[in-house]
Design a protein around this motif. Structure first.
Motif, PDB file in Angstrom:
ATOM      1  N   GLY A 145       3.168  13.637   5.667  1.00 19.57           N
ATOM      2  CA  GLY A 145       3.741  14.165   6.899  1.00 19.57           C
ATOM      3  C   GLY A 145       4.601  13.182   7.671  1.00 19.57           C
ATOM      4  O   GLY A 145       5.339  13.594   8.566  1.00 19.57           O
ATOM      5  N   LEU A 146       4.511  11.911   7.383  1.00 15.53           N
ATOM      6  CA  LEU A 146       5.327  10.912   8.069  1.00 15.53           C
ATOM      7  C   LEU A 146       6.290  10.269   7.072  1.00 15.53           C
ATOM      8  O   LEU A 146       5.982  10.180   5.882  1.00 15.53           O
ATOM      9  CB  LEU A 146       4.451   9.813   8.685  1.00 15.53           C
ATOM     10  CG  LEU A 146       3.512  10.204   9.811  1.00 15.53           C
ATOM     11  CD1 LEU A 146       2.701   8.998  10.262  1.00 15.53           C
ATOM     12  CD2 LEU A 146       4.282  10.779  10.988  1.00 15.53           C
ATOM     13  N   ALA A 174       0.819  -1.212   0.000  1.00 10.77           N
ATOM     14  CA  ALA A 174       0.000   0.000   0.000  1.00 10.77           C
ATOM     15  C   ALA A 174       0.854   1.264   0.000  1.00 10.77           C
ATOM     16  O   ALA A 174       0.545   2.231  -0.714  1.00 10.77           O
ATOM     17  CB  ALA A 174      -0.949  -0.009   1.197  1.00 10.77           C
ATOM     18  N   LEU A 175       1.926   1.265   0.768  1.00  3.87           N
ATOM     19  CA  LEU A 175       2.793   2.445   0.813  1.00  3.87           C
ATOM     20  C   LEU A 175       3.569   2.641  -0.490  1.00  3.87           C
ATOM     21  O   LEU A 175       3.835   3.772  -0.888  1.00  3.87           O
ATOM     22  CB  LEU A 175       3.768   2.341   1.993  1.00  3.87           C
ATOM     23  CG  LEU A 175       3.148   2.517   3.374  1.00  3.87           C
ATOM     24  CD1 LEU A 175       4.168   2.178   4.465  1.00  3.87           C
ATOM     25  CD2 LEU A 175       2.602   3.924   3.569  1.00  3.87           C
ATOM     26  N   ASP A 176       3.932   1.542  -1.132  1.00  2.00           N
ATOM     27  CA  ASP A 176       4.717   1.630  -2.362  1.00  2.00           C
ATOM     28  C   ASP A 176       3.863   1.844  -3.617  1.00  2.00           C
ATOM     29  O   ASP A 176       4.403   2.193  -4.664  1.00  2.00           O
ATOM     30  CB  ASP A 176       5.551   0.357  -2.552  1.00  2.00           C
ATOM     31  CG  ASP A 176       6.651   0.233  -1.515  1.00  2.00           C
ATOM     32  OD1 ASP A 176       6.998   1.242  -0.863  1.00  2.00           O
ATOM     33  OD2 ASP A 176       7.156  -0.895  -1.329  1.00  2.00           O
ATOM     34  N   ASN A 177       2.560   1.606  -3.512  1.00  4.33           N
ATOM     35  CA  ASN A 177       1.697   1.648  -4.697  1.00  4.33           C
ATOM     36  C   ASN A 177       0.415   2.446  -4.474  1.00  4.33           C
ATOM     37  O   ASN A 177      -0.681   1.948  -4.734  1.00  4.33           O
ATOM     38  CB  ASN A 177       1.341   0.214  -5.113  1.00  4.33           C
ATOM     39  CG  ASN A 177       2.552  -0.589  -5.479  1.00  4.33           C
ATOM     40  OD1 ASN A 177       3.102  -0.433  -6.558  1.00  4.33           O
ATOM     41  ND2 ASN A 177       2.992  -1.449  -4.569  1.00  4.33           N
ATOM     42  N   PRO A 178       0.511   3.687  -4.016  1.00  4.45           N
ATOM     43  CA  PRO A 178      -0.722   4.432  -3.737  1.00  4.45           C
ATOM     44  C   PRO A 178      -1.597   4.628  -4.979  1.00  4.45           C
ATOM     45  O   PRO A 178      -2.820   4.627  -4.870  1.00  4.45           O
ATOM     46  CB  PRO A 178      -0.224   5.774  -3.180  1.00  4.45           C
ATOM     47  CG  PRO A 178       1.180   5.895  -3.659  1.00  4.45           C
ATOM     48  CD  PRO A 178       1.710   4.489  -3.752  1.00  4.45           C
ATOM     49  N   ALA A 179      -0.983   4.763  -6.153  1.00 10.71           N
ATOM     50  CA  ALA A 179      -1.790   4.934  -7.368  1.00 10.71           C
ATOM     51  C   ALA A 179      -2.607   3.676  -7.647  1.00 10.71           C
ATOM     52  O   ALA A 179      -3.786   3.760  -7.997  1.00 10.71           O
ATOM     53  CB  ALA A 179      -0.900   5.271  -8.561  1.00 10.71           C
ATOM     54  N   MET A 196       5.107   5.717   8.908  1.00 11.82           N
ATOM     55  CA  MET A 196       3.733   5.390   8.511  1.00 11.82           C
ATOM     56  C   MET A 196       3.511   3.885   8.547  1.00 11.82           C
ATOM     57  O   MET A 196       2.460   3.415   8.986  1.00 11.82           O
ATOM     58  CB  MET A 196       3.434   5.959   7.118  1.00 11.82           C
ATOM     59  CG  MET A 196       1.971   5.853   6.746  1.00 11.82           C
ATOM     60  SD  MET A 196       0.950   6.859   7.860  1.00 11.82           S
ATOM     61  CE  MET A 196      -0.663   6.282   7.422  1.00 11.82           C
ATOM     62  N   GLY A 197       4.493   3.111   8.081  1.00  8.42           N
ATOM     63  CA  GLY A 197       4.380   1.654   8.122  1.00  8.42           C
ATOM     64  C   GLY A 197       4.224   1.148   9.543  1.00  8.42           C
ATOM     65  O   GLY A 197       3.386   0.286   9.822  1.00  8.42           O
ATOM     66  N   SER A 215      -5.829   3.153   3.143  1.00  8.18           N
ATOM     67  CA  SER A 215      -6.012   4.606   3.236  1.00  8.18           C
ATOM     68  C   SER A 215      -4.716   5.349   2.934  1.00  8.18           C
ATOM     69  O   SER A 215      -4.705   6.574   2.919  1.00  8.18           O
ATOM     70  CB  SER A 215      -6.493   4.983   4.645  1.00  8.18           C
ATOM     71  OG  SER A 215      -5.442   4.813   5.595  1.00  8.18           O
ATOM     72  N   THR A 216      -3.647   4.635   2.647  1.00 12.41           N
ATOM     73  CA  THR A 216      -2.337   5.266   2.478  1.00 12.41           C
ATOM     74  C   THR A 216      -2.285   6.369   1.416  1.00 12.41           C
ATOM     75  O   THR A 216      -1.528   7.326   1.605  1.00 12.41           O
ATOM     76  CB  THR A 216      -1.247   4.222   2.182  1.00 12.41           C
ATOM     77  OG1 THR A 216      -1.635   3.457   1.040  1.00 12.41           O
ATOM     78  CG2 THR A 216      -1.030   3.312   3.373  1.00 12.41           C
ATOM     79  N   PRO A 217      -3.040   6.295   0.314  1.00 16.91           N
ATOM     80  CA  PRO A 217      -2.958   7.424  -0.621  1.00 16.91           C
ATOM     81  C   PRO A 217      -3.435   8.739  -0.003  1.00 16.91           C
ATOM     82  O   PRO A 217      -3.117   9.816  -0.498  1.00 16.91           O
ATOM     83  CB  PRO A 217      -3.889   7.012  -1.767  1.00 16.91           C
ATOM     84  CG  PRO A 217      -3.917   5.528  -1.723  1.00 16.91           C
ATOM     85  CD  PRO A 217      -3.829   5.194  -0.240  1.00 16.91           C
ATOM     86  N   TYR A 218      -4.192   8.650   1.074  1.00 19.31           N
ATOM     87  CA  TYR A 218      -4.778   9.839   1.697  1.00 19.31           C
ATOM     88  C   TYR A 218      -4.174  10.163   3.052  1.00 19.31           C
ATOM     89  O   TYR A 218      -4.302  11.277   3.531  1.00 19.31           O
ATOM     90  CB  TYR A 218      -6.292   9.642   1.871  1.00 19.31           C
ATOM     91  CG  TYR A 218      -6.919   9.013   0.657  1.00 19.31           C
ATOM     92  CD1 TYR A 218      -7.088   9.753  -0.509  1.00 19.31           C
ATOM     93  CD2 TYR A 218      -7.287   7.682   0.653  1.00 19.31           C
ATOM     94  CE1 TYR A 218      -7.629   9.171  -1.653  1.00 19.31           C
ATOM     95  CE2 TYR A 218      -7.838   7.099  -0.486  1.00 19.31           C
ATOM     96  CZ  TYR A 218      -8.003   7.839  -1.627  1.00 19.31           C
ATOM     97  OH  TYR A 218      -8.530   7.267  -2.753  1.00 19.31           O
ATOM     98  N   SER A 219      -3.541   9.179   3.707  1.00 21.79           N
ATOM     99  CA  SER A 219      -3.151   9.371   5.097  1.00 21.79           C
ATOM    100  C   SER A 219      -1.657   9.419   5.350  1.00 21.79           C
ATOM    101  O   SER A 219      -1.241   9.709   6.465  1.00 21.79           O
ATOM    102  CB  SER A 219      -3.749   8.244   5.952  1.00 21.79           C
ATOM    103  OG  SER A 219      -3.209   6.976   5.555  1.00 21.79           O
ATOM    104  N   ALA A 220      -0.829   9.122   4.374  1.00 19.03           N
ATOM    105  CA  ALA A 220       0.608   8.972   4.634  1.00 19.03           C
ATOM    106  C   ALA A 220       1.370  10.291   4.667  1.00 19.03           C
ATOM    107  O   ALA A 220       2.542  10.308   5.012  1.00 19.03           O
ATOM    108  CB  ALA A 220       1.235   8.041   3.590  1.00 19.03           C
TER     109      ALA A 220
END
Length: 192
Positions: A170-171, A98-103, A176-177, A163-168
């Motif tokens: 600032g960290l 999720a962190l590596d592939n937000p798109a 974030m992970g 939710s990572t495309p919207y929530s990550a």
């Protein structure tokens, strides 16, 4: 001949990556074949050598995601020595994805209904299998947990993780992970 196959495969991968970014940013209907071609240095018509159309690009993208999540998730769960370790392995895998592939997460969330029906059925089948992998592991960590409650919990946790495309913002990626892992593990700790 083998070089052409490898180059064709690399080009398809390049097209899928560019399409994910474009579809996430502008929506499926906001992107033309010409846009996809330009993003990878091709004319729109040249794209048809790799895909039959924009819907085929979207279908292949979401099939690839679903197959990759299921295959890697299953392998990680199987390699774990305890149910708790399997759950952590699944969480780390999905969080990293999720962190590596937000798109890809965004496109999957918004555009699945634009995939032609036969491929959409296959994507949904793969998704159900992925969820069931998690449900099995979760129930092994808590044998008193009902299947329905475990499945509902997993869908809720996927909402958090995806939710990572919207929530990550600032960290750092690592922070974030760790936050997502802690929140998911806490949410799944006492479901019985």
């Amino acid at each position: 001949m083998m070089t052409e196959v490898v180059q064709g495969s690399q080009r398809r991968t390049e097209i899928l990556a560019a399409a994910a970014e474009l579809f996430a940013r502008r929506g499926y209907h906001g992107v033309s074949i010409g846009d996809l071609g330009r993003a990878v240095g091709l004319t729109g018509p040249a794209l048809y050598r790799h895909f039959s159309g924009k819907d085929a690009v979207l279908a292949q993208m979401l099939l690839d995601i679903s197959e990759r999540l299921l295959a890697e998730g299953s392998a990680r769960a199987a390699a774990a020595t305890t149910p708790g370790a399997a759950l952590d392995a699944l969480l780390r895998w999905h969080i990293d994805f999720a962190l590596d592939n937000p798109a890809l997460i965004t496109v999957h969330e918004r555009e699945l209904e634009n995939v032609p029906e036969p491929q959409r059925r296959e994507i949904r089948r793969l998704q159900r299998s992925y969820v069931e992998e998690w449900v099995t592991v979760l129930r092994l960590t808590d044998p008193d947990l009902t299947e329905g409650r475990a499945r509902a919990a997993m869908h809720a946790v996927f909402g958090l993780l995806n939710s990572t495309p919207y929530s990550a913002g600032g960290l750092t990626r690592e922070a974030m992970g760790d936050l997502l892992h802690t929140m998911a593990r806490t949410a799944l700790a006492d479901l019985g």
